[in-house]
Design a protein around this motif. Structure first.
Motif, PDB file in Angstrom:
ATOM      1  N   LEU A 146       0.688  -1.296  -0.181  1.00  0.00           N
ATOM      2  CA  LEU A 146       0.213  -0.152   0.156  1.00  0.00           C
ATOM      3  C   LEU A 146       0.883   1.219  -0.051  1.00  0.00           C
ATOM      4  O   LEU A 146       0.735   2.107  -0.656  1.00  0.00           O
ATOM      5  CB  LEU A 146      -1.074   0.000   1.248  1.00  0.00           C
ATOM      6  CG  LEU A 146      -1.835   1.219   1.294  1.00  0.00           C
ATOM      7  CD1 LEU A 146      -2.808   1.416   0.188  1.00  0.00           C
ATOM      8  CD2 LEU A 146      -2.772   1.304   2.592  1.00  0.00           C
ATOM      9  N   ASN A 147       1.723   1.214   0.775  1.00  0.00           N
ATOM     10  CA  ASN A 147       2.837   2.395   0.738  1.00  0.00           C
ATOM     11  C   ASN A 147       3.581   2.597  -0.655  1.00  0.00           C
ATOM     12  O   ASN A 147       3.476   3.596  -1.014  1.00  0.00           O
ATOM     13  CB  ASN A 147       4.145   1.963   1.690  1.00  0.00           C
ATOM     14  CG  ASN A 147       3.704   2.302   3.353  1.00  0.00           C
ATOM     15  OD1 ASN A 147       2.820   2.903   3.471  1.00  0.00           O
ATOM     16  ND2 ASN A 147       4.330   1.761   4.140  1.00  0.00           N
ATOM     17  N   LYS A 148       3.875   1.673  -1.189  1.00  0.00           N
ATOM     18  CA  LYS A 148       4.495   1.648  -2.581  1.00  0.00           C
ATOM     19  C   LYS A 148       3.298   2.066  -3.485  1.00  0.00           C
ATOM     20  O   LYS A 148       3.645   3.014  -4.465  1.00  0.00           O
ATOM     21  CB  LYS A 148       4.706   0.255  -3.261  1.00  0.00           C
ATOM     22  CG  LYS A 148       5.981  -0.025  -2.560  1.00  0.00           C
ATOM     23  CD  LYS A 148       6.580  -1.410  -3.177  1.00  0.00           C
ATOM     24  CE  LYS A 148       7.842  -1.946  -2.498  1.00  0.00           C
ATOM     25  NZ  LYS A 148       8.409  -3.312  -2.703  1.00  0.00           N
ATOM     26  N   LEU A 149       2.001   1.885  -3.382  1.00  0.00           N
ATOM     27  CA  LEU A 149       1.167   2.364  -4.349  1.00  0.00           C
ATOM     28  C   LEU A 149       0.926   3.943  -3.956  1.00  0.00           C
ATOM     29  O   LEU A 149       0.639   4.564  -5.069  1.00  0.00           O
ATOM     30  CB  LEU A 149      -0.104   1.468  -4.055  1.00  0.00           C
ATOM     31  CG  LEU A 149      -1.420   2.318  -4.919  1.00  0.00           C
ATOM     32  CD1 LEU A 149      -1.438   2.069  -6.348  1.00  0.00           C
ATOM     33  CD2 LEU A 149      -2.800   1.653  -4.343  1.00  0.00           C
ATOM     34  N   ARG A 150       0.729   4.015  -2.816  1.00  0.00           N
ATOM     35  CA  ARG A 150       0.666   5.660  -2.558  1.00  0.00           C
ATOM     36  C   ARG A 150       1.918   6.579  -2.966  1.00  0.00           C
ATOM     37  O   ARG A 150       1.630   7.665  -3.074  1.00  0.00           O
ATOM     38  CB  ARG A 150       0.637   5.777  -0.899  1.00  0.00           C
ATOM     39  CG  ARG A 150      -0.828   5.437  -0.386  1.00  0.00           C
ATOM     40  CD  ARG A 150      -0.724   5.568   1.146  1.00  0.00           C
ATOM     41  NE  ARG A 150      -2.162   5.298   1.804  1.00  0.00           N
ATOM     42  CZ  ARG A 150      -2.420   5.212   2.945  1.00  0.00           C
ATOM     43  NH1 ARG A 150      -1.417   5.248   3.797  1.00  0.00           N
ATOM     44  NH2 ARG A 150      -3.575   4.922   3.404  1.00  0.00           N
ATOM     45  N   ARG A 151       3.007   5.928  -3.222  1.00  0.00           N
ATOM     46  CA  ARG A 151       4.190   6.812  -3.953  1.00  0.00           C
ATOM     47  C   ARG A 151       3.604   7.347  -5.206  1.00  0.00           C
ATOM     48  O   ARG A 151       4.455   8.100  -6.082  1.00  0.00           O
ATOM     49  CB  ARG A 151       5.287   6.036  -3.754  1.00  0.00           C
ATOM     50  CG  ARG A 151       5.974   6.033  -2.287  1.00  0.00           C
ATOM     51  CD  ARG A 151       7.195   5.078  -2.344  1.00  0.00           C
ATOM     52  NE  ARG A 151       7.210   4.703  -0.682  1.00  0.00           N
ATOM     53  CZ  ARG A 151       7.900   3.875  -0.514  1.00  0.00           C
ATOM     54  NH1 ARG A 151       8.776   3.111  -1.464  1.00  0.00           N
ATOM     55  NH2 ARG A 151       8.047   3.296   0.779  1.00  0.00           N
ATOM     56  N   LEU A 194       8.531  16.325   0.821  1.00  0.00           N
ATOM     57  CA  LEU A 194       8.261  14.991   1.459  1.00  0.00           C
ATOM     58  C   LEU A 194       7.986  14.031   0.434  1.00  0.00           C
ATOM     59  O   LEU A 194       8.625  12.786   0.655  1.00  0.00           O
ATOM     60  CB  LEU A 194       6.793  15.272   2.262  1.00  0.00           C
ATOM     61  CG  LEU A 194       6.377  14.200   2.923  1.00  0.00           C
ATOM     62  CD1 LEU A 194       7.280  13.445   4.281  1.00  0.00           C
ATOM     63  CD2 LEU A 194       4.868  14.222   3.453  1.00  0.00           C
ATOM     64  N   ILE A 209      10.601  10.731   0.325  1.00  0.00           N
ATOM     65  CA  ILE A 209      10.141   9.167   0.496  1.00  0.00           C
ATOM     66  C   ILE A 209      10.550   8.419  -0.711  1.00  0.00           C
ATOM     67  O   ILE A 209      10.781   7.305  -0.598  1.00  0.00           O
ATOM     68  CB  ILE A 209       8.605   9.242   0.694  1.00  0.00           C
ATOM     69  CG1 ILE A 209       8.099   9.606   2.137  1.00  0.00           C
ATOM     70  CG2 ILE A 209       7.740   7.742   0.654  1.00  0.00           C
ATOM     71  CD1 ILE A 209       6.729  10.242   2.327  1.00  0.00           C
ATOM     72  N   GLY A 257       3.118   7.318   1.358  1.00  0.00           N
ATOM     73  CA  GLY A 257       3.825   6.038   1.209  1.00  0.00           C
ATOM     74  C   GLY A 257       5.133   6.031   1.836  1.00  0.00           C
ATOM     75  O   GLY A 257       5.891   5.075   1.550  1.00  0.00           O
ATOM     76  N   ALA A 258       5.426   6.771   2.993  1.00  0.00           N
ATOM     77  CA  ALA A 258       6.523   6.567   3.661  1.00  0.00           C
ATOM     78  C   ALA A 258       6.559   5.169   4.323  1.00  0.00           C
ATOM     79  O   ALA A 258       5.435   4.682   5.027  1.00  0.00           O
ATOM     80  CB  ALA A 258       6.435   7.564   4.764  1.00  0.00           C
ATOM     81  N   SER A 259       7.605   4.539   4.551  1.00  0.00           N
ATOM     82  CA  SER A 259       7.748   3.099   5.131  1.00  0.00           C
ATOM     83  C   SER A 259       8.006   3.464   6.580  1.00  0.00           C
ATOM     84  O   SER A 259       8.134   4.657   6.899  1.00  0.00           O
ATOM     85  CB  SER A 259       8.972   2.456   4.408  1.00  0.00           C
ATOM     86  OG  SER A 259      10.064   3.297   4.911  1.00  0.00           O
ATOM     87  N   TYR A 260       7.763   2.207   7.248  1.00  0.00           N
ATOM     88  CA  TYR A 260       7.890   2.402   8.619  1.00  0.00           C
ATOM     89  C   TYR A 260       9.236   3.050   9.125  1.00  0.00           C
ATOM     90  O   TYR A 260       9.166   4.065   9.835  1.00  0.00           O
ATOM     91  CB  TYR A 260       7.757   0.815   9.471  1.00  0.00           C
ATOM     92  CG  TYR A 260       8.273   0.849  10.785  1.00  0.00           C
ATOM     93  CD1 TYR A 260       7.477   1.479  11.692  1.00  0.00           C
ATOM     94  CD2 TYR A 260       9.616   0.388  10.976  1.00  0.00           C
ATOM     95  CE1 TYR A 260       7.866   1.172  13.240  1.00  0.00           C
ATOM     96  CE2 TYR A 260       9.733   0.733  12.353  1.00  0.00           C
ATOM     97  CZ  TYR A 260       9.173   0.925  13.463  1.00  0.00           C
ATOM     98  OH  TYR A 260       9.613   0.907  14.733  1.00  0.00           O
ATOM     99  N   ILE A 318      11.223   5.395   7.543  1.00  0.00           N
ATOM    100  CA  ILE A 318      10.935   6.764   7.165  1.00  0.00           C
ATOM    101  C   ILE A 318      10.171   7.364   8.267  1.00  0.00           C
ATOM    102  O   ILE A 318      10.748   8.393   8.859  1.00  0.00           O
ATOM    103  CB  ILE A 318      10.620   7.241   5.777  1.00  0.00           C
ATOM    104  CG1 ILE A 318      11.637   6.315   4.797  1.00  0.00           C
ATOM    105  CG2 ILE A 318      10.409   8.407   5.601  1.00  0.00           C
ATOM    106  CD1 ILE A 318      10.753   6.564   3.378  1.00  0.00           C
TER     107      ILE A 318
END
Lengths: 223, 268
Positions: A77-82, A105, A109, B186-189, B191
């Motif tokens: 999900l984090n990857k998608l949000r990028r 920001l 990221i 989309g920041a990872s844990y 970050i």
């Protein structure tokens, strides 16, 4: 057809409550400019939340940029949000950071170098006409200026899809115009898909758009 | 200044935690030093019909490190005036051998009694004096002191850990909005939590340096040395390199583990 967003029989709601959006089909193509309108509490923001994975479908399927959002774990999900750029009605800027750091920001990221982040932030600050505010913190800016910073942040990493929740809600005409122009430019020059949730569509928008209207939990496409 | 104000509770908690750790270490060193002094000053006296050597004695107990004969000359010299030379010669022949035995440990009463009975079982040894009374009182005081210090410091240590958990939780709650916003992009844990790790690293460093400076000062202070010398105790050496790096390792590893546990738990 290359769908950026596609939903089949999508039902959305909070917890085990009755769905706010029920059995809805929806498809948004790459490069579309989309308005979702409806009355207060009709579920406009709810549907947008589901697009960035903040709310998972109760039933049905929802694909964003080709991936089924229901099957994503936290990392995916984090990857998608990028690939997304989100604009919130209440801006959601980090108050303890300067406006340029806020804009950087998504780039930070994404792992871009400091010089790239700074150059991009400066470029976007020029676009949103806020170069004179460099070094300031969000709370030192007016609402309209903060929303322009939020737009710049959403555009910083050239996202595939921009999701904007009432981006011009309580803003003055000048800030609203700057924001609409930025969203139009992103679509025209970068091919970015833009989804805007709003109460009313500005009459001077000057762009081809799709319009969905939510009524009683059902999403209709207005031709 | 603003940083110190925001982080004083973590720095203070870490300071107390490290102080308790370092105090326990210093206490251990003092007790060990006192133990060694007791060992050095303590000896068992044996009376034997035969000459003894260390190999013989170590066959029955391995705790003996040295043996030294006690001269009978002083006693004989005192008796010279009241005895004839013949009787004196006979006495010299009849007198048993007296020895001082040094041990490598500071045994408790049970062990001492065991050593005594082992020596007596050799047959040639007729008497063993272990001076239990004097020896035991000093040893017990030291043991009680050490025990109480450890208990007290363990409580402080435990309380500090709980405080650290609470403080890190407060930090995360204070930065909840920032962490959430980062998540939207989309920041990872790692970050999202990087700033927490950076904060605890700096706080660990500040508290370690503070505790290090305090103990360095105490180890060099004439006032402290003077006060302790009255009790025949010397303040152990404080190594800037070894002790400070040990403290920093403890502070950092504990705070990193706590940050990881709390932030993982709260991000679920």
């Amino acid at each position: 057809m290359n769908f950026v967003v596609s939903a089949q029989k999508l039902s959305l709601g909070y917890g085990g409550d009755e769905p706010i959006i029920a059995e809805t089909d929806l498809s948004i193509n790459s490069g579309d400019f989309v308005f979702i309108t409806g009355k207060s509490g009709s579920g406009k923001s709810t549907i947008l939340k589901s697009f960035y994975g903040e709310l998972l479908p109760q039933r049905g399927s929802l694909n964003i940029c080709g991936v089924n959002i229901k099957k994503l774990n936290r990392v995916k999900l984090n990857k998608l949000r990028r690939y997304l750029g989100i604009v919130f009605q209440d801006y959601k800027l980090i108050d303890s950071w300067t406006i340029e750091k806020n804009i950087m920001l998504p780039l930070m990221i994404g792992g871009f170098s400091k010089s790239v982040c700074e150059a991009q932030a400066l470029k976007l600050l020029r676009h949103v006409k806020l170069t004179h505010k460099i070094g300031k913190y969000p709370l030192e800016l007016s609402g309209g200026e903060q929303q322009r910073v939020a737009i710049a942040r959403a555009l910083a990493h050239n996202p595939v899809l921009i999701l904007a929740d009432e981006p011009t809600g309580n803003l003055d005409n000048y800030s609203s115009e700057v924001i609409w122009n930025l969203l139009k430019n992103a679509r025209e020059h970068l091919g970015t898909t833009v989804v805007v949730v709003t109460h009313h569509i500005p009459s001077t928008i000057g762009v081809d758009y799709k319009h969905f209207f939510i009524d009683k939990g059902v999403l209709y496409e207005v031709s | 200044m603003k940083y110190l104000k925001n982080h004083v509770s973590v720095i203070l908690t870490l300071f107390i935690l490290l102080f308790s750790v370092q105090f326990s270490i210093e206490m251990y060193k003092v007790i060990e030093d006192q133990n060694q002094k007791l060992i050095d000053n303590y000896s068992i006296v044996i009376v034997s019909q035969k000459r003894q050597n260390i190999e013989n004695l170590r066959k029955v107990t391995r705790d003996i490190v040295s043996i030294s004969p006690i001269s009978t000359k002083t006693i004989i010299d005192k008796l010279k005036s009241s005895m004839t030379p013949e009787n004196l010669s006979m006495l010299k022949i009849a007198l048993p051998y007296f020895y001082n035995l040094k041990l490598n440990i500071l045994p408790d009463k049970i062990r001492l009694d065991k050593i005594k009975s082992s020596l007596l079982s050799m047959g040639s040894i007729t008497k063993v004096e272990i001076f239990t009374k004097t020896y035991n009182s000093v040893f017990r005081v030291l043991q009680i002191l050490q025990f109480l210090t450890y208990i007290f410091n363990a409580i402080i240590f435990f309380m500090s850990i709980l405080l650290l958990f609470k403080q890190i939780k407060i930090w995360i709650l204070e930065h909840e909005e920032k962490i959430k916003i980062m998540g939207y992009f989309g920041a990872s844990y790692w970050i999202k939590s990087a700033f927490l790790y950076r904060l605890v690293f700096i706080d660990s460093l500040i508290s370690t340096v503070s505790v290090g400076l305090l103990f360095f000062y105490l180890s060099k202070s004439y006032y402290i040395k003077d006060k302790l010398s009255v009790l025949n105790i010397s303040f152990p050496d404080f190594s800037i390199l070894y002790d400070v790096s040990t403290l920093f390792f403890i502070a950092l590893s504990l705070s990193l583990v706590i940050v990881t546990i709390v932030s993982r738990k709260m991000s679920r």
